[in-house]
Design an enzyme around this catalytic site. Sequence first.
Site, short mmCIF file in Angstrom:
data_model
loop_
_atom_site.label_atom_id
_atom_site.label_comp_id
_atom_site.label_asym_id
_atom_site.label_seq_id
_atom_site.Cartn_x
_atom_site.Cartn_y
_atom_site.Cartn_z
CE LYS A 123 -2.52 -1.39 -2.22
NZ LYS A 123 -2.11 -2.13 -1.04
CB SER A 140 -6.33 -5.02 4.82
OG SER A 140 -5.43 -6.09 4.95
#
Length: 550
Positions: free
Chosen positions: A121, A466
Amino acid sequence: MRSKTIKEGLERVPHRALLYATGIPSSEIEKPFIGVATSFTDIIPGHIGMRDLERFIEKGIHTGGGYPFFFGIPGICDGIAMGHRGMHYSLPSRELIADMVETIAEAHQFDGLVLLTNCDKITPGMLMAAGRLDIPTIIVTAGPMHSGHLRGKRLSLVNDTFEAIGKYKKGLIDDKELKQLELCACPGAGSCQGMYTANTMACVTEALGMSLPYCATALAIDSEKRRLAFESGRRIVELIKKNITPRKIMTRKAFENAIRVDMALGGSTNTVLHIPAIAKEAGVKLPLEVFDELSRTTPHLADMLPAGRYYLEDLHHAGGIPAVLKRLRSLLHNTSTVSGKKTHKIADEAEVVDPEVIRPLDNPHHKEGGIAILKGNLAPDGAVVKQTAVSEKMMKFEGVAKVFDSEEEAMKAILHGKIKAGDVVVIRYEGPKGGPGMREMLSPTATIAGMGLSESVALITDGRFSGGTRGPCIGHISPEAMEGGPIAVVKNGDRIRIDIPARKLELLVSEGEIKKRLKKWKRPEPKIKKGYLSRYATVVSSAAQGAVMP
């Protein structure tokens, strides 16, 4: 220069006094002031080597004629945060990172920025800040990890540790091998070795034009990465002199190029959240449907982990992102990059060293790209699947719903053998608002794969996956359960149909029954009622809009 605001004029005597207190020589005060945002931390493998890269960025800035000021940006390791309360914070940290870069850059009126990043992120957060600020900026991604090794076999984090949990539960590996995998799968510095989210975002960054050629794939441990850090530091001064800002690079056409590269590589589904969020900050409209449109016309050229054979080191040695651009050249816009070279020139100068790692357009692994956007009565606003990680057998699937209101409940059922062939695991209340924070579901998906069920069990969620997920796993279901989306009223025993080629996700219940259930539905109490996550949940948008904050 923006920095004149803090260093010129009679009224800036106190400001100059404070600057001199930092040790800056008076001979350097007139040079461009460059902020270097570093996300160095001791707890993320992808970031532990950044102290070294900081030195080379600093050398490059001085060589180019600028003066650097370093400041810290926090980071979360998604692998360590996975499967517990910590994962609630991962996606929301993206907004914090963007806000922090903006805050420091504006408070100190830097002339330009070098953003040192790597993992999941942190990279999109940095890019969001770049688009928002629109001052000269260059990204340095710190590079992928080398593959692990055990008895002649190459290893990676996801395939050899997360999936090992399911193998251990099935008795396929013993305690000794499990311990060896723990010690050998991740040999040192760098982002995890496959085309997981960190490396996908690094490749997207380079394809977008915001980092130098080969930066995405050059290994963290190699001297090449030092040279790229140095050149990035030197180059930022040129970008300032020429006033080349991110919005001149991150155009709609550049985003389309980046998405095509993402599709060709079979990248992480998380890019469907991050790329629109970055585009929004850069003032570019990029609806969800663009991903599907470009995926349908972009062949899948690189068979990368987690579903494929190749590691990031293989992609780099095969020619890196410039070689991918070379393969895709006829499909790409000729856009500007921070290197000063346009996309077509980078492609023309590249060499495809290994034509099996990066296949030609007429010999792809799949005719379509990595991501598909599904819609239907279960996902009116859309859902996302990495179709290149799904076997041909599971591209069309119909099964019985097993419903769970949290990842923990689902994981418990999987580990206790309650999920059987023919099931569709439904995990809800894990979206941006419901999670809150839209947790990744790597633990359940990897355990299902490790137990040998990825050919007979599907998983759908309003959470996300993921980049390491493989198999028939559909995420980002929108509207999410917390917003009263249809996923909120799925019941155990309902039948669900998945048809990826037709882009359909359907709850096989009548429209009247769905409306009846929704009328009776009541929004549950928030899981988290205090702190940042509580505030985040009240304002964050749907996953279909990139899960952004206003």
